[in-house]
Design a protein around this motif. Sequence first.
Motif, PDB file in Angstrom:
ATOM      1  N   THR A 128      -9.480 -17.782  -9.822  1.00  0.00           N
ATOM      2  CA  THR A 128      -8.770 -17.822 -11.100  1.00  0.00           C
ATOM      3  C   THR A 128      -7.842 -16.623 -11.243  1.00  0.00           C
ATOM      4  O   THR A 128      -6.667 -16.766 -11.622  1.00  0.00           O
ATOM      5  N   ILE A 129      -8.360 -15.434 -10.924  1.00  0.00           N
ATOM      6  CA  ILE A 129      -7.549 -14.216 -11.011  1.00  0.00           C
ATOM      7  C   ILE A 129      -6.386 -14.280 -10.028  1.00  0.00           C
ATOM      8  O   ILE A 129      -5.255 -13.889 -10.343  1.00  0.00           O
ATOM      9  N   ARG A 130      -6.648 -14.775  -8.822  1.00  0.00           N
ATOM     10  CA  ARG A 130      -5.597 -14.874  -7.802  1.00  0.00           C
ATOM     11  C   ARG A 130      -4.446 -15.745  -8.291  1.00  0.00           C
ATOM     12  O   ARG A 130      -3.273 -15.488  -7.983  1.00  0.00           O
ATOM     13  N   LEU A 131      -4.766 -16.769  -9.073  1.00  0.00           N
ATOM     14  CA  LEU A 131      -3.746 -17.674  -9.601  1.00  0.00           C
ATOM     15  C   LEU A 131      -3.059 -17.117 -10.850  1.00  0.00           C
ATOM     16  O   LEU A 131      -2.170 -17.763 -11.408  1.00  0.00           O
ATOM     17  N   GLY A 132      -3.488 -15.934 -11.290  1.00  0.00           N
ATOM     18  CA  GLY A 132      -2.886 -15.316 -12.467  1.00  0.00           C
ATOM     19  C   GLY A 132      -3.494 -15.756 -13.773  1.00  0.00           C
ATOM     20  O   GLY A 132      -2.946 -15.484 -14.849  1.00  0.00           O
ATOM     21  N   GLY A 133      -4.652 -16.450 -13.708  1.00  0.00           N
ATOM     22  CA  GLY A 133      -5.285 -16.959 -14.912  1.00  0.00           C
ATOM     23  C   GLY A 133      -6.481 -16.145 -15.348  1.00  0.00           C
ATOM     24  O   GLY A 133      -6.950 -15.248 -14.638  1.00  0.00           O
ATOM     25  N   TYR A 134      -6.969 -16.469 -16.524  1.00  0.00           N
ATOM     26  CA  TYR A 134      -8.183 -15.876 -17.077  1.00  0.00           C
ATOM     27  C   TYR A 134      -9.254 -16.972 -17.113  1.00  0.00           C
ATOM     28  O   TYR A 134      -8.981 -18.101 -17.554  1.00  0.00           O
TER      29      TYR A 134
END
Length: 328
Positions: A128-134
């Motif tokens: 999730t973090i890698r994709l820029g999300g929370y």
Amino acid sequence: MSGPDVATNTRPGRNDPCWCGSGQKYKKCHLDADSRGALQASPVRASRRPLAPGIVSPRRGVPPSVPRPDYAGNGRPRGQGQDVKTPEQLERLRRACRAAARVLRVSGEAVRPGITTDALDEIAHAETIRLGGYPSPLNYRGFPKSICTSVNEVICHGIPDSRPLEGGDIVNLDITVFLDGMHGDCSATFLVGEVDPAGRKLVQVARECLEKGISAVKPGRPISDIGRVIEAHASRSGYGVVRSYCGHGIGETFHTQLQIPHHYDPSMKRVMEPGLTFTIEPMITEGTWEDLLWDDGWTAVTADGKRSAQFEHTIVVKADGAEVLTVE
């Protein structure tokens, strides 16, 4: 109380209380059944242990650069959001939903006997973090982890912990990603190793119930149509449909006031219209649809201890039916 694992032969003594909690001695209760399973040397466990909570690790950190939903700091969501989306909002929602679908796939590919649900949480959190999300569940009303992992009799909202998955388990991974100001929500139930035929059938019917619910989405029809077809299919197959938890409106807020029951509720008269977005996420049970809540305030389990399975998509109502958003 934990039950025996036939593969490792960790059973009670003949005169000890049976692991199932019946109050009888092991020799008068499950000894014969467990012994037959061991003699068959089947990869499918002859008996299933009642689930017990494990150790929950500390909350995982999120880099300061990642945009956060309003509740990330204090756990209290604000506002209800709008249920019918503009074209611009829909494009942002599609991006969040595609990210959620990817995280579900990546974490689902890691499901295997021996991995802990906490390790699955770590994998989903990192992706999730890698994709820029929370990770939307993190601190939502105080929820301590980044995904929900619901094993066997857990209906929903299971907290990832130190318990390793065992061959014969089924586990639902519920993933929601906050990206571009929108929440995308999906889930699937995975087979862990070799699962018995009854467990495989339950999972298959749960998947079919989601498909039936999506097929009932049509503009001009009431929300109650969705639960009507889901409950009918589950009942024909001999299963229950959980009533305490339902699908929900989604978008800039994680849960709007819109509710999507998975059983037939004639009071749900709101008419579906193009641009309306919500989740469909039927929870299908081997036995009763009634539920109990663990002391952690989150983990919902079947009242009779039988298994539950669930699949979920975020959808938008279109002129010709439903568009499933949570796909890569």
